[in-house]
Design a protein around this motif. Structure first.
Motif, PDB file in Angstrom:
ATOM      1  N   GLU A 283      36.048  51.418  72.338  1.00  0.00           N
ATOM      2  CA  GLU A 283      34.939  51.666  73.277  1.00  0.00           C
ATOM      3  C   GLU A 283      35.302  52.881  74.095  1.00  0.00           C
ATOM      4  N   GLU A 284      34.630  54.000  73.834  1.00  0.00           N
ATOM      5  CA  GLU A 284      35.063  55.242  74.455  1.00  0.00           C
ATOM      6  C   GLU A 284      34.070  56.365  74.211  1.00  0.00           C
ATOM      7  N   LEU A 285      34.264  57.459  74.938  1.00  0.00           N
ATOM      8  CA  LEU A 285      33.623  58.743  74.659  1.00  0.00           C
ATOM      9  C   LEU A 285      34.759  59.754  74.587  1.00  0.00           C
ATOM     10  N   GLN A 286      34.527  60.861  73.898  1.00  0.00           N
ATOM     11  CA  GLN A 286      35.590  61.862  73.819  1.00  0.00           C
ATOM     12  C   GLN A 286      35.051  63.260  74.085  1.00  0.00           C
ATOM     13  N   THR A 287      35.872  64.085  74.729  1.00  0.00           N
ATOM     14  CA  THR A 287      35.609  65.527  74.799  1.00  0.00           C
ATOM     15  C   THR A 287      36.915  66.247  74.505  1.00  0.00           C
ATOM     16  N   GLU A 288      36.812  67.517  74.152  1.00  0.00           N
ATOM     17  CA  GLU A 288      38.036  68.285  73.885  1.00  0.00           C
ATOM     18  C   GLU A 288      37.727  69.769  73.991  1.00  0.00           C
ATOM     19  N   TYR A 289      38.672  70.518  74.529  1.00  0.00           N
ATOM     20  CA  TYR A 289      38.509  71.966  74.683  1.00  0.00           C
ATOM     21  C   TYR A 289      39.728  72.678  74.135  1.00  0.00           C
ATOM     22  N   PHE A 290      39.470  73.742  73.355  1.00  0.00           N
ATOM     23  CA  PHE A 290      40.556  74.591  72.866  1.00  0.00           C
ATOM     24  C   PHE A 290      40.691  75.757  73.844  1.00  0.00           C
ATOM     25  N   VAL A 291      41.897  75.984  74.329  1.00  0.00           N
ATOM     26  CA  VAL A 291      42.148  77.179  75.150  1.00  0.00           C
ATOM     27  C   VAL A 291      43.206  78.015  74.435  1.00  0.00           C
ATOM     28  N   PRO A 292      43.201  79.351  74.679  1.00  0.00           N
ATOM     29  CA  PRO A 292      44.212  80.184  74.019  1.00  0.00           C
ATOM     30  C   PRO A 292      45.612  79.750  74.470  1.00  0.00           C
ATOM     31  N   ARG A 293      46.517  79.679  73.527  1.00  0.00           N
ATOM     32  CA  ARG A 293      47.851  79.150  73.847  1.00  0.00           C
ATOM     33  C   ARG A 293      48.526  79.855  75.039  1.00  0.00           C
ATOM     34  N   PRO A 294      48.438  81.187  75.154  1.00  0.00           N
ATOM     35  CA  PRO A 294      49.114  81.826  76.293  1.00  0.00           C
ATOM     36  C   PRO A 294      48.552  81.378  77.655  1.00  0.00           C
ATOM     37  N   LEU A 295      47.330  80.844  77.679  1.00  0.00           N
ATOM     38  CA  LEU A 295      46.736  80.425  78.959  1.00  0.00           C
ATOM     39  C   LEU A 295      46.873  78.917  79.186  1.00  0.00           C
ATOM     40  N   ALA A 296      47.473  78.221  78.227  1.00  0.00           N
ATOM     41  CA  ALA A 296      47.388  76.756  78.237  1.00  0.00           C
ATOM     42  C   ALA A 296      48.091  76.118  79.440  1.00  0.00           C
TER      43      ALA A 296
END
Ligand SMILES: Cc1cc2nc3c(=O)[nH]c(=O)nc-3n(C[C@H](O)[C@H](O)[C@H](O)COP(=O)(O)OP(=O)(O)OC[C@H]3O[C@@H](n4cnc5c(N)ncnc54)[C@H](O)[C@@H]3O)c2cc1C
Length: 416
Positions: A283-296
């Motif tokens: 039971e859940e919702l999901q989100t995800e964001y990719f950021v450039p590795r040098p800014l992570a």
């Protein structure tokens, strides 16, 4: 067709006018030709309405399922799940380079949204595709291999080019993996040793709720190549777990793949969740964001500053690394990336305002949302994150001139 009414998470109800279940390629072509609008539903594991359609929702469940392996490549039909594919590959001495956290999803549906696992050296799952065959909006069967000029545009296609009927995947020889879980790794250690941590295994995942600022768990999945010493008892300020764990607080460890250094086939270790058990929280919702590795690291520090707000609705967050690629609509397009994932509680009204806050905090770090998860970013901002977005729109216009595959989710992005 089973369970078409809702997606896996149960937060969406599909209400198509028709459900189409072609039994072979000829019936599929005919169905596309006579549909005004159509979309394919894979295994329904996306959290947003990307697969939805108000006219004809197509299921490939009644099409023949086939996997054939030849010369280091596997040819599969459109409805094969990773879990079933993996067993066949392993028996034949082969593997795919990487997997997502669960084996329950279809290969075609996963590749369409650039589903990914973790690993500094591994791209999104789409990068394993050697060729892709689909029935386009005019009913033509088209095939792109890596040498085709439209291949880079067609890999991550969001279901907007047609119905994928066949994929050829590049394989690697089968291999064994063992996984170790460390608990209680403080953010301060992560900030100091991020590259060391993410390169400490074939695939590494960090799990946190953001408040307190500590990684509850760090999962290190190592390739087993000959005799290797056991993992050290303490690392990065955390300690080796004394038993199996589930990354989602409160969920049973038995749902997860074997840990504590027990070696086993790649497909029984690279996903966190076992094929025959509930993945994630259920039971859940999901989100995800990719950021450039040098800014992570700066992005993670920014998230930690709103940690209390995130923690109020998050079940668990996962931090993974993804190698950059050349697929126009891949969130890792030409950027080595860090993917910041959130498994939220199943309460959209409570979660969406926090999703918007997360996006606000991440905006300076040029986040690209996962195509199959929930986000609130406006279409114009999303398009601007992808240098080849207009080229992708042109591609969809060419292969789907009547815009049959454009649904309400894609219309703000693809119609001009
Ligand atoms: C518990 C859970 C864990 C997850 N873990 C991960 C993870 O580790 N990493 C990650 O990146 N994502 C993860 N996801 C997200 C998931 O991998 C993606 O949403 C994926 O696209 C789902 O695949 P599916 O087969 O269910 O596709 P669907 O959700 O059914 O469809 C997704 C898209 O693909 C299109 N599509 C499907 N099949 C075809 C076809 N044959 N031809 C043309 N278009 C097609 C659909 O039209 C739609 O646009 C997770 C989701 C869940 C529920």
């Amino acid at each position: 067709m089973t369970s078409v009414a809702r997606n896996w998470a149960g937060n969406l109800t599909f209400q198509p006018r028709h459900i189409g279940c072609p039994r072979n390629l000829e019936e599929l072509v005919e169905l596309v030709e006579r549909s005004e609008h159509c979309r394919v539903l894979g295994t329904g594991h996306s959290f947003n309405a990307i697969a939805d359609c108000d006219d004809t929702l197509i299921s490939l469940h009644d099409m023949p399922t086939a996997v054939s392996i030849d010369s280091g490549r596997a040819t599969i039909t459109g409805m094969v799940r990773y879990g079933d594919l993996a067993i066949r590959l392993h028996q034949a001495g082969w593997a795919v380079e990487n997997l997502g956290s669960l084996p329950h999803i279809s290969v075609a549906g996963a590749c369409a949204t650039a589903t990914h696992g973790s690993g500094d050296a591994h791209g999104v799952l789409t990068t394993a595709i050697a060729s892709i065959t689909f029935v386009d909006g005019t009913g033509r069967v088209v095939c792109f291999d890596r040498a085709h000029p439209d291949f880079a545009g067609a890999g991550v296609h969001l279901g907007a080019l047609g119905v994928v009927s066949e994929l050829v995947l590049e394989l690697v020889p089968t291999f064994e993996v063992r996984q170790w879980v460390y608990e209680g790794v403080p953010f301060t250690e992560v900030a100091q040793h991020f590259d060391e941590i993410t390169s400490s295994g074939y695939s590494v995942s960090l799990f946190t709720t953001w408040d307190p600022p500590v990684m509850r768990q760090v999962w290190v999945k190592e390739r087993v190549d000959g005799d290797q010493p056991p993992a050290p008892g303490r690392r990065w300020g955390g300690s080796l777990a004394d038993g199996p764990r589930n990354p989602v607080p409160g969920m049973p460890a038995q749902n997860c793949t074997p840990q504590q250094g027990q070696p086993g086939p790649w497909h029984e270790r690279l996903p966190h969740f076992r094929l025959d058990f509930t993945p994630s929280a259920g039971e859940e919702l999901q989100t995800e964001y990719f950021v450039p590795r040098p800014l992570a690291l700066d992005a993670m520090k920014a998230l930690a500053r709103i940690g209390k707000r995130i923690a109020s609705v998050v079940q668990i967050s996962e931090i993974r690394t993804v190698k950059g690629d050349d697929f126009w609509l891949s969130p890792a397009y030409q950027r080595d990336s860090v993917a910041l994932h959130f498994t939220w509680i199943a309460d959209e009204a409570a979660v969406l305002p926090v999703v918007a806050e997360v996006e606000e905090v991440l905006r300076p770090f040029e986040p690209r949302p996962h195509w199959g998860k929930i986000f609130t970013m406006p279409a114009a901002e999303l398009r601007a994150r992808y240098p080849r977005f207009d080229d992708f729109v042109a591609l969809t216009e060419r292969y789907d001139p009547q815009r049959k595959f454009v649904n309400a989710f894609l219309a703000p992005l693809l119609l001009r």
